[in-house]
Design an enzyme around this catalytic site. Structure first.
Site, PDB file in Angstrom:
ATOM      1  N   GLU A 137     -13.648  -1.429   6.582  1.00 45.63           N
ATOM      2  CA  GLU A 137     -12.913  -1.628   7.890  1.00 45.63           C
ATOM      3  C   GLU A 137     -13.660  -0.940   9.011  1.00 45.63           C
ATOM      4  OE1 GLU A 137      -9.403   0.466   6.743  1.00 45.63           O
ATOM      5  OE2 GLU A 137      -9.641   2.217   8.069  1.00 45.63           O
ATOM      6  N   TYR A 160      -2.725  11.376   6.261  1.00 42.03           N
ATOM      7  CA  TYR A 160      -3.083  10.220   6.762  1.00 42.03           C
ATOM      8  C   TYR A 160      -2.154   9.098   5.990  1.00 42.03           C
ATOM      9  CZ  TYR A 160      -4.487   5.275   7.006  1.00 42.03           C
ATOM     10  OH  TYR A 160      -4.540   3.996   7.126  1.00 42.03           O
ATOM     11  N   GLU A 219      -4.138  -7.192   5.065  1.00 45.24           N
ATOM     12  CA  GLU A 219      -3.512  -6.223   5.558  1.00 45.24           C
ATOM     13  C   GLU A 219      -2.544  -6.512   6.769  1.00 45.24           C
ATOM     14  OE1 GLU A 219      -5.537  -2.728   7.328  1.00 45.24           O
ATOM     15  OE2 GLU A 219      -3.769  -1.552   6.648  1.00 45.24           O
ATOM     16  N   ARG A 233       0.821  -1.166   0.001  1.00 45.26           N
ATOM     17  CA  ARG A 233       0.192  -0.053   0.003  1.00 45.26           C
ATOM     18  C   ARG A 233       0.843   1.228  -0.138  1.00 45.26           C
ATOM     19  NH1 ARG A 233      -3.747   2.287   4.881  1.00 45.26           N
ATOM     20  NH2 ARG A 233      -1.796   3.762   5.086  1.00 45.26           N
ATOM     21  N   GLU A 266      -9.028   2.061  -1.783  1.00 46.30           N
ATOM     22  CA  GLU A 266      -9.703   1.755  -0.355  1.00 46.30           C
ATOM     23  C   GLU A 266     -10.481   2.900  -0.037  1.00 46.30           C
ATOM     24  OE1 GLU A 266      -7.121  -0.287   2.328  1.00 46.30           O
ATOM     25  OE2 GLU A 266      -8.151   0.755   4.155  1.00 46.30           O
ATOM     26  N   HIS A 307      -9.054   6.999   2.691  1.00 48.70           N
ATOM     27  CA  HIS A 307      -9.345   7.049   3.930  1.00 48.70           C
ATOM     28  C   HIS A 307     -10.744   8.006   4.190  1.00 48.70           C
ATOM     29  CE1 HIS A 307      -8.122   6.887   8.202  1.00 48.70           C
ATOM     30  NE2 HIS A 307      -7.968   5.800   7.615  1.00 48.70           N
ATOM     31  N   ASP A 311      -5.202   3.962   0.134  1.00 44.50           N
ATOM     32  CA  ASP A 311      -6.177   4.165   0.990  1.00 44.50           C
ATOM     33  C   ASP A 311      -6.603   5.680   0.872  1.00 44.50           C
ATOM     34  OD1 ASP A 311      -8.082   4.348   2.865  1.00 44.50           O
ATOM     35  OD2 ASP A 311      -6.812   2.995   4.323  1.00 44.50           O
ATOM     36  N   ARG A 328     -13.614  -5.338   3.696  1.00 46.19           N
ATOM     37  CA  ARG A 328     -12.637  -4.957   4.390  1.00 46.19           C
ATOM     38  C   ARG A 328     -12.696  -5.119   5.810  1.00 46.19           C
ATOM     39  NH1 ARG A 328      -7.962  -3.873   4.624  1.00 46.19           N
ATOM     40  NH2 ARG A 328      -7.766  -1.741   5.323  1.00 46.19           N
ATOM     41  N   TRP A 338     -11.155  12.404   8.916  1.00 46.93           N
ATOM     42  CA  TRP A 338      -9.922  12.234   9.096  1.00 46.93           C
ATOM     43  C   TRP A 338      -9.600  11.086   8.127  1.00 46.93           C
ATOM     44  CZ3 TRP A 338      -7.507   7.988  11.223  1.00 46.93           C
ATOM     45  CH2 TRP A 338      -5.913   7.994  11.156  1.00 46.93           C
TER      46      TRP A 338
HETATM   47  O1  KDG Z   1      -7.606   3.057  13.886  1.00 46.13           O
HETATM   48  C1  KDG Z   1      -7.609   3.460  12.548  1.00 46.13           C
HETATM   49  C2  KDG Z   1      -6.808   2.706  11.590  1.00 46.13           C
HETATM   50  O2  KDG Z   1      -6.911   1.516  11.810  1.00 46.13           O
HETATM   51  C3  KDG Z   1      -7.068   3.188  10.228  1.00 46.13           C
HETATM   52  O3  KDG Z   1      -6.982   4.546  10.009  1.00 46.13           O
HETATM   53  C4  KDG Z   1      -6.167   2.144   9.567  1.00 46.13           C
HETATM   54  O4  KDG Z   1      -7.302   2.854   7.489  1.00 46.13           O
HETATM   55  C5  KDG Z   1      -6.350   2.120   8.062  1.00 46.13           C
HETATM   56  C6  KDG Z   1      -5.996   1.126   7.436  1.00 46.13           C
HETATM   57  O5  KDG Z   1      -6.318   0.598   6.160  1.00 46.13           O
HETATM   58  O6  KDG Z   1      -5.086   0.258   7.778  1.00 46.13           O
HETATM   59 MG    MG Z   2      -7.982   1.874   5.633  1.00 45.60          MG
END
Ligand code: KDG
Ligand code: MG
Length: 405
Positions: free
Chosen positions: A265, A161, A342, A149, A239, A215, A213, A286, A405
């Site tokens: 996630e 991020y 991951e 990634r 992602e 995010h 990602d 995810r 975020w």
């Molecule tokens: O606690 C939040 C994280 O697990 C997250 O920001 C990590 O997006 C993430 C990832 O894909 O690992």
């Molecule tokens: Mg993620």
């Protein structure tokens, strides 16, 4: 052999970061371990387990994993949500661990046995600029990873991020009483990301699997544009292009791009993802097995996804413990429709507290063949690392408004 639960105890420890661990013991002395870590809200799950779940477990038969799951899910009345589902997930992991130890088999054997020899695993590469990112990608390839990634800095932003600040592994949660505040600029990101991925693909050649990602930060039309702009880089997946709550948003993204999409996630149950799966709006789901009610419930999500050609691609950040990683690997090994796990890796102290049997070799992980989940929690070692408050950052746009975020 008897398997009546005689105690259920919650341990919060912080070897480099906070982890919540559930210890379940049967009258025959078998110990099962479960992870219950919810980054930035650890004590909420610890209290839920300690105050409301542990007293209900004592006296139950540890062998009745599905019945206990139904009891905790249907019995609470207030269903779903990250705190409830992480708590149920921790119990589920501990009970699978106990069953494996009682039968002297690794959990994946109890789930139907291995359908593959190893689990394709991706890790994170980060860099503030493109040369630094390319070095980071090379370093991960040298470790044997076949899937990486990539997250890069964005011109004009001082925090992004997924891009680390000097520590060896990326850890977004900051210790302290309040979250740090970051500034986010979508236009700057969208202008920069295609340059980054064209450079990375050119550097690594066609074979390395590349992931990214976003995010949760884009609107559907921004996400569609990003997906289109990254098509030449042939991502393995893109992602969280849009916030996960709005499952319909991915319809618009999907109509515009052939870049494979992964999301989930922050999902906790099959109810959160049934529509995007059934409508084939994603390619990878995810959900992290612990956050989505444990192995028992995630197995149902994967089986449902199999009908629609959607594969598992579980969240495996360093903010869930090695118990969750091992649960995920055991399930992945027995799941036909599986894509990639991951794995960010952990600070050294984490391995002192969580002694694990899973391995990584030549791009693939394996849970190992110890009975149960194959992870033992070292209670003595854990005592050296007391809980410290830590929060994920929050983000604002340039005009000061709160954003994702
Ligand atoms: O606690 C939040 C994280 O697990 C997250 O920001 C990590 O997006 C993430 C990832 O894909 O690992
Ligand atoms: Mg993620």
């Amino acid at each position: 052999m008897s398997s009546i639960i005689v105690s259920a105890e919650v341990i919060v420890t912080s070897p480099s970061r906070n982890f919540v661990t559930l210890k379940v013991v049967t009258d025959d002395g078998v110990v099962g371990w479960g992870d219950a870590t919810l980054n930035g809200r650890e004590l909420a799950v610890a209290s839920y387990l300690r105050d409301h779940v542990a007293p209900l477990l004592v006296g139950k038969d540890a062998e009745q994993i599905e019945d206990t799951w139904q009891y905790l899910y249907k019995g609470v009345y207030w269903r779903r949500g990250p705190v409830t589902m992480a708590a149920i997930g921790a119990v589920d992991l501990a009970l699978w661990d106990i069953k494996g130890k009682m039968l002297n088999r690794p959990v994946y054997q109890l789930l139907g046995g291995a359908v593959r020899t190893g689990i394709l695993t991706y890790t994170h590469a980060t860099g503030w600029d493109i040369p630094e990112l390319l070095d980071s990608v090379d370093a991960k390839r040298e470790l044997g990873f076949r899937a990486v990634r990539a997250q890069s800095g964005v011109p004009g932003l001082s925090t992004v991020y997924g891009v680390h600040k000097g520590e060896p592994e990326y850890e977004p949660a900051g210790r302290g009483a309040r979250p740090i505040e970051e500034v986010w600029d979508t236009d700057a990101y969208l202008n920069h990301a295609p340059k980054v991925f064209n450079a990375v693909r050119e550097h690594v050649g066609p074979e390395l699997k590349l992931l990214h990602d976003a995010h949760h930060r884009l609107t559907p039309i921004e996400a569609a544009r990003l997906g289109k702009d990254l098509e030449d880089a042939r991502l393995f997946w893109l992602e969280d292009v849009t916030p996960a709550e709005n499952q319909d948003a991915l319809k618009y993204v999907r109509e515009h791009t052939t870049t494979p999409l992964a999301i989930g996630e922050v999902f906790n149950s099959i109810w959160d993802c049934k529509d995007i799966i059934a409508n084939q709006l994603i390619d990878y789901i995810r959900v992290c097995p612990m956050h989505s009610g444990g192995i028992s419930h995630t197995k149902k999500i994967y089986s449902f996804a199999e009908l629609y050609n959607v594969k598992g691609g579980p969240h495996g950040p360093s903010d869930v413990s090695p118990l969750s990683i091992s649960a995920s690997l055991n399930l992945a090994l027995a799941t036909p429709n599986f894509g990639a796990q991951e794995f960010m890796g952990y600070a050294k102290e984490v391995s002192d507290v969580f002694e694990h049997s899973y391995t990584f070799e030549d791009g693939y992980m394996h849970p190992g063949d110890l009975p149960g989940l194959g992870v033992e929690f070292n209670e003595e070692a854990a005592k050296a690392y007391p809980y410290t408050p830590a929060y994920l950052p929050v983000a604002r746009t340039r005009d000061g408004a709160m954003t994702n975020w």
